[in-house]
Design an enzyme around this catalytic site. Sequence first.
Site, PDB file in Angstrom:
ATOM      1  N   LYS A  49       0.847  -1.212   0.000  1.00  9.89           N
ATOM      2  CA  LYS A  49       0.000   0.000   0.000  1.00  9.89           C
ATOM      3  C   LYS A  49       0.878   1.255   0.000  1.00  9.89           C
ATOM      4  O   LYS A  49       0.608   2.212  -0.732  1.00  9.89           O
ATOM      5  CB  LYS A  49      -0.952  -0.031   1.207  1.00  9.89           C
ATOM      6  CG  LYS A  49      -2.040  -1.076   1.031  1.00  9.89           C
ATOM      7  CD  LYS A  49      -2.826  -1.387   2.302  1.00  9.89           C
ATOM      8  CE  LYS A  49      -3.777  -2.557   2.034  1.00  9.89           C
ATOM      9  NZ  LYS A  49      -4.489  -3.033   3.209  1.00  9.89           N
ATOM     10  N   GLN A  93      -4.718  -1.792   9.456  1.00  5.20           N
ATOM     11  CA  GLN A  93      -4.584  -3.084   8.766  1.00  5.20           C
ATOM     12  C   GLN A  93      -5.232  -4.213   9.577  1.00  5.20           C
ATOM     13  O   GLN A  93      -4.960  -4.367  10.767  1.00  5.20           O
ATOM     14  CB  GLN A  93      -3.095  -3.395   8.515  1.00  5.20           C
ATOM     15  CG  GLN A  93      -2.849  -4.668   7.753  1.00  5.20           C
ATOM     16  CD  GLN A  93      -3.450  -4.643   6.337  1.00  5.20           C
ATOM     17  OE1 GLN A  93      -3.313  -3.678   5.607  1.00  5.20           O
ATOM     18  NE2 GLN A  93      -4.128  -5.714   5.961  1.00  5.20           N
ATOM     19  N   ASP A 116     -11.123   2.767   4.043  1.00  7.53           N
ATOM     20  CA  ASP A 116     -11.434   1.340   3.883  1.00  7.53           C
ATOM     21  C   ASP A 116     -12.942   1.118   3.769  1.00  7.53           C
ATOM     22  O   ASP A 116     -13.382   0.036   3.384  1.00  7.53           O
ATOM     23  CB  ASP A 116     -10.902   0.547   5.092  1.00  7.53           C
ATOM     24  CG  ASP A 116      -9.827  -0.449   4.708  1.00  7.53           C
ATOM     25  OD1 ASP A 116      -9.647  -0.699   3.494  1.00  7.53           O
ATOM     26  OD2 ASP A 116      -9.177  -0.985   5.623  1.00  7.53           O
TER      27      ASP A 116
END
Length: 290
Positions: A49, A93, A116
């Site tokens: 990422k 994460q 997200d």
Amino acid sequence: MAVIDGNRIAAALIAELKAEVAAAAGRPPCLALVRVGDDPASISYVRKKGQTAAEIGIESRNLLPPATIDQAALEGLVESLNRDPGVDGILVQSPLPPPLDERAVFQRIAPEKDVDGFHPVNVGKLAQDDDSGFTSCTPAGIMELLARSGVRLEGKHVVVIGRSLIVGKPTALLALRRTANATVTVCHSKTVGLPALARLADVLIVAIGRPAFVTADMVKPGAVVIDVGMNRVADATKKSGYRLVGDVDYEAVAPRASLITPVPGGVGPMTVAMLMRNTVKAARQRRAPA
Ligand SMILES: NC(=O)c1ccc[n+]([C@@H]2O[C@H](COP(=O)([O-])OP(=O)(O)OC[C@H]3O[C@@H](n4cnc5c(N)ncnc54)[C@H](OP(=O)(O)O)[C@@H]3O)[C@@H](O)[C@H]2O)c1
């Protein structure tokens, strides 16, 4: 049969985002990447990422608390990123090491920085067809793959196998939107007669986490097949000792399908690209005059 090349489509999207960031005034977008502990898969996902962000011109900040961090301290870290005017997007994460409560942490992220798309406000906006929110990255990536492969969903029967909050459910909601207009069936582990339902699909989207679950007899000839599964199976011939396979028996299903995504190289690359798109959108929205 043709293969949908997720690497190529993701690269095109990344190039478009790079051009958009270069053309925008002011500081570059900034993505905060929070990785708790040293899980090897999380290390590699966060690294990827950060690399993709750099390629686009997005600044990324790595926050790496130890696995021993407690719930209050982790939520405090998220709060500090919420207040930081230099941060546009926040990604925590997954999975968090136990006993951390992942859902509670996700709910702490300010909805306008939730790139997200897991915050209830953003899930609610998705259900309301409200484009101001953020859609979770894998479902958004699936829709982008279909659109860029020339697949129109209007009037089609989309069958989604899997109903997780991260993949199955938001994918079904996206296909149902008035901008997509599919007729949607969602299957899960308690579905009765799943093979017959799968065979009705014009577009079959599979996200369950079972290697080669979908066999050729479950696919209508000419269907579009999107395989979201990423399963590690032991393979002594590989340096890593494993290889990645999807939820679809690719070799058997591909000859029946009109279009199919491979694993790896299908949906996977799109997930990171859509995270970047959400980050650029977050920065754009935060800079727009109120
Ligand atoms: N390519 C990517 O970027 C990406 C991103 C995310 C996930 N994935 C992969 O996609 C797969 C699914 O991930 P997920 O997070 O959605 O998984 P998950 O949270 O474990 O959900 C799995 C879903 O599949 C259903 N299911 C499990 N076994 C089934 C069966 N035998 N028949 C019918 N339905 C069944 C479950 O039903 P119940 O609800 O009834 O339990 C559940 O809804 C995994 O392989 C994951 O690694 C890939």
